[in-house]
Design a protein around this motif. Sequence first.
Motif, PDB file in Angstrom:
ATOM      1  N   SER A 133       0.807  -1.223   0.000  1.00 15.89           N
ATOM      2  CA  SER A 133       0.000   0.000   0.000  1.00 15.89           C
ATOM      3  C   SER A 133       0.841   1.275   0.000  1.00 15.89           C
ATOM      4  CB  SER A 133      -0.919   0.008   1.218  1.00 15.89           C
ATOM      5  OG  SER A 133      -0.181  -0.021   2.427  1.00 15.89           O
ATOM      6  N   LEU A 134       1.950   1.295   0.736  1.00 12.44           N
ATOM      7  CA  LEU A 134       2.695   2.552   0.880  1.00 12.44           C
ATOM      8  C   LEU A 134       3.363   3.006  -0.423  1.00 12.44           C
ATOM      9  CD1 LEU A 134       4.187   2.207   4.470  1.00 12.44           C
ATOM     10  CD2 LEU A 134       2.136   3.424   3.714  1.00 12.44           C
ATOM     11  N   PRO A 135       3.942   2.112  -1.237  1.00 18.35           N
ATOM     12  CA  PRO A 135       4.455   2.591  -2.531  1.00 18.35           C
ATOM     13  C   PRO A 135       3.353   3.180  -3.406  1.00 18.35           C
ATOM     14  CG  PRO A 135       5.367   0.428  -2.038  1.00 18.35           C
ATOM     15  CD  PRO A 135       4.298   0.686  -1.023  1.00 18.35           C
ATOM     16  N   ALA A 136       2.174   2.572  -3.365  1.00 19.06           N
ATOM     17  CA  ALA A 136       1.053   3.096  -4.169  1.00 19.06           C
ATOM     18  C   ALA A 136       0.625   4.475  -3.669  1.00 19.06           C
ATOM     19  CB  ALA A 136      -0.123   2.126  -4.128  1.00 19.06           C
ATOM     20  N   LEU A 137       0.606   4.675  -2.365  1.00 24.18           N
ATOM     21  CA  LEU A 137       0.235   5.977  -1.812  1.00 24.18           C
ATOM     22  C   LEU A 137       1.290   7.031  -2.118  1.00 24.18           C
ATOM     23  CD1 LEU A 137      -1.288   4.852   1.577  1.00 24.18           C
ATOM     24  CD2 LEU A 137      -2.481   6.042  -0.266  1.00 24.18           C
ATOM     25  N   ARG A 138       2.556   6.628  -2.055  1.00 21.11           N
ATOM     26  CA  ARG A 138       3.617   7.569  -2.432  1.00 21.11           C
ATOM     27  C   ARG A 138       3.420   8.060  -3.865  1.00 21.11           C
ATOM     28  NH1 ARG A 138       8.366   4.215  -2.917  1.00 21.11           N
ATOM     29  NH2 ARG A 138       7.327   3.731  -4.891  1.00 21.11           N
ATOM     30  N   ASP A 139       3.144   7.135  -4.778  1.00 16.12           N
ATOM     31  CA  ASP A 139       2.969   7.514  -6.177  1.00 16.12           C
ATOM     32  C   ASP A 139       1.625   8.189  -6.425  1.00 16.12           C
ATOM     33  OD1 ASP A 139       5.436   6.354  -6.616  1.00 16.12           O
ATOM     34  OD2 ASP A 139       4.606   4.457  -7.360  1.00 16.12           O
ATOM     35  N   GLY A 140       0.653   7.956  -5.520  1.00 18.48           N
ATOM     36  CA  GLY A 140      -0.682   8.497  -5.729  1.00 18.48           C
ATOM     37  C   GLY A 140      -0.945   9.815  -5.043  1.00 18.48           C
ATOM     38  N   LEU A 141       0.058  10.369  -4.360  1.00 20.59           N
ATOM     39  CA  LEU A 141      -0.068  11.663  -3.703  1.00 20.59           C
ATOM     40  C   LEU A 141       0.925  12.640  -4.305  1.00 20.59           C
ATOM     41  CD1 LEU A 141      -0.371  10.586   0.049  1.00 20.59           C
ATOM     42  CD2 LEU A 141      -2.166  11.615  -1.349  1.00 20.59           C
ATOM     43  N   ARG A 142       0.514  13.893  -4.415  1.00 20.62           N
ATOM     44  CA  ARG A 142       1.448  14.900  -4.913  1.00 20.62           C
ATOM     45  C   ARG A 142       2.478  15.200  -3.831  1.00 20.62           C
ATOM     46  NH1 ARG A 142       0.751  19.420  -2.282  1.00 20.62           N
ATOM     47  NH2 ARG A 142      -1.267  20.028  -1.412  1.00 20.62           N
ATOM     48  N   PRO A 143       3.685  15.664  -4.190  1.00 22.13           N
ATOM     49  CA  PRO A 143       4.678  16.048  -3.184  1.00 22.13           C
ATOM     50  C   PRO A 143       4.118  17.080  -2.218  1.00 22.13           C
ATOM     51  CG  PRO A 143       5.694  15.944  -5.358  1.00 22.13           C
ATOM     52  CD  PRO A 143       4.209  15.778  -5.569  1.00 22.13           C
ATOM     53  N   GLY A 144       4.347  16.872  -0.937  1.00 23.99           N
ATOM     54  CA  GLY A 144       3.854  17.772   0.092  1.00 23.99           C
ATOM     55  C   GLY A 144       2.483  17.422   0.625  1.00 23.99           C
ATOM     56  N   ALA A 145       1.807  16.436   0.044  1.00 25.69           N
ATOM     57  CA  ALA A 145       0.449  16.087   0.458  1.00 25.69           C
ATOM     58  C   ALA A 145       0.450  15.383   1.808  1.00 25.69           C
ATOM     59  CB  ALA A 145      -0.209  15.192  -0.591  1.00 25.69           C
ATOM     60  N   PRO A 146      -0.525  15.702   2.692  1.00 27.64           N
ATOM     61  CA  PRO A 146      -0.618  15.000   3.971  1.00 27.64           C
ATOM     62  C   PRO A 146      -1.226  13.614   3.811  1.00 27.64           C
ATOM     63  CG  PRO A 146      -2.384  16.608   3.782  1.00 27.64           C
ATOM     64  CD  PRO A 146      -1.520  16.784   2.564  1.00 27.64           C
ATOM     65  N   LEU A 147      -0.779  12.714   4.668  1.00 29.16           N
ATOM     66  CA  LEU A 147      -1.352  11.376   4.780  1.00 29.16           C
ATOM     67  C   LEU A 147      -1.600  11.134   6.270  1.00 29.16           C
ATOM     68  CD1 LEU A 147      -2.075   8.516   3.687  1.00 29.16           C
ATOM     69  CD2 LEU A 147       0.321   7.900   4.038  1.00 29.16           C
ATOM     70  N   VAL A 148      -2.855  10.918   6.649  1.00 34.20           N
ATOM     71  CA  VAL A 148      -3.212  10.715   8.050  1.00 34.20           C
ATOM     72  C   VAL A 148      -3.808   9.318   8.184  1.00 34.20           C
ATOM     73  CG1 VAL A 148      -4.577  11.522   9.999  1.00 34.20           C
ATOM     74  CG2 VAL A 148      -3.604  13.177   8.394  1.00 34.20           C
ATOM     75  N   ARG A 226       3.684  13.157   5.734  1.00 36.54           N
ATOM     76  CA  ARG A 226       3.613  14.030   4.556  1.00 36.54           C
ATOM     77  C   ARG A 226       4.484  13.443   3.460  1.00 36.54           C
ATOM     78  NH1 ARG A 226       1.277  18.778   4.245  1.00 36.54           N
ATOM     79  NH2 ARG A 226       1.135  18.850   6.542  1.00 36.54           N
ATOM     80  N   ARG A 227       3.935  13.456   2.267  1.00 32.64           N
ATOM     81  CA  ARG A 227       4.660  12.940   1.098  1.00 32.64           C
ATOM     82  C   ARG A 227       5.831  13.871   0.781  1.00 32.64           C
ATOM     83  NH1 ARG A 227       6.810  12.606  -4.064  1.00 32.64           N
ATOM     84  NH2 ARG A 227       5.602  11.283  -5.477  1.00 32.64           N
ATOM     85  N   LEU A 228       7.050  13.308   0.748  1.00 34.10           N
ATOM     86  CA  LEU A 228       8.249  14.104   0.499  1.00 34.10           C
ATOM     87  C   LEU A 228       8.362  14.469  -0.979  1.00 34.10           C
ATOM     88  CD1 LEU A 228      10.831  12.191   2.704  1.00 34.10           C
ATOM     89  CD2 LEU A 228       9.949  14.491   3.100  1.00 34.10           C
ATOM     90  N   PRO A 229       9.115  15.530  -1.285  1.00 34.26           N
ATOM     91  CA  PRO A 229       9.371  15.847  -2.696  1.00 34.26           C
ATOM     92  C   PRO A 229      10.081  14.687  -3.382  1.00 34.26           C
ATOM     93  CG  PRO A 229      10.033  17.664  -1.267  1.00 34.26           C
ATOM     94  CD  PRO A 229       9.714  16.511  -0.363  1.00 34.26           C
TER      95      PRO A 229
END
Length: 387
Positions: A133-148, A226-229
């Motif tokens: 799940s985490l690789p998919a969320l990394r690719d599915g969120l824009r840089p700087g996006a929060p993940l809670v 938070r998704r890193l750049p």
Amino acid sequence: MSIEDLNAEAWTVYGQRQLDRGYMPPVPERLEWAPWEGVGPGAEILGDVTGQRVLDIGSGPGHHAVHLARTHGAQVTAIELSLTQHQRAIDTHAGTPGVQFVHGDVVGYLRTAKPFDAAYAIGSLAFTDPHRSLPALRDGLRPGAPLVLSLLHTDLNGRGPSTTVAPRDQMIMLRDDPPLPTRMWVLAPRLWENLLTDHGFRVEAIDLLHPSDENNPVVQQLIRARRLPNRPARISSRPRTTRPPTPHAAIGVGAIVLSDRGVLLGRHRRGTLELPGGTVEPGESLEATVIRELAEETGLIARPDDVTLLGTLVDHVGDVVRVTVGAIVSTWQGRPATRPDESVGDWAWHPLDQLPDGLFVCSAQILTAWRPDLPIDHTPAHFTPYA
């Protein structure tokens, strides 16, 4: 049956039981991250989501997604793998402005979706392998996006989280119905932090949420990340050989020698590029080892006042613990040159923004201990800086 199929079947049966009862949870007045009202923060930890594309992972009957759309003006995609849970959501909330209900697997969905501005999961992400799940969320969120993420920490039996990344047996309970067996990743906060960090997130806070009823043993984790750049291209490092070193009592040093042309690196006869350095000899100080090894390997001459020790790095190769002390050499005399009978030579200056691949692991560890922003991959080591 796979773990995820087992979990999906359990939630499908759960959803059908709720459909048969005709039960729907009300849309909450605030976003609740735990099963208990008024415990912990609300939607504010997602930031200002007005007009933002927000992903609700494992959205269940959809009441949280509707709250975010109605109260905070978000554009929410509520994705749910269980068909019956999805059916509960669309039976009640279909057509709600600002909410799109999707039946499907979040990992597959994110492969083609436009990156989201924020994402959250209330109790749901622990049912999916985090390595999936985490690789998919990394690719599915824009840089700087929060993940809670709201995740189980201590279960109904008072069992705390696991210290290894492995699923374990849990039960979904619903009134007097038979419990539904599942497999969940109930992990310690440090493990979640390590996993998120490894997959391109920065963890900003982890809180434990407790019920007001002291007899209830359940504890929830609330993780804010938070998704890193996007990272620059990574510079590789590799060991000289697959054989571990001969066991012995030893400590090594590595010296960062800087000029206006970059950092000094030499090539070992086994192919790795590395800093000047070597093993401390009996009766020798760390500064003296740096000075001796620098002279023996490169011909450069330094004094004790020219050497600043950075700290200690501890890792292991096979069953042998390896201890390396990094140092900065600020001033020296001479020009680096290949020395007879030394295993490292062909010394050259390399700009820090153009470091080569193939760094020796110990040298890579010293460089990132000194400059954590350098994009160098290597096996982890425990670094203790000197005051």
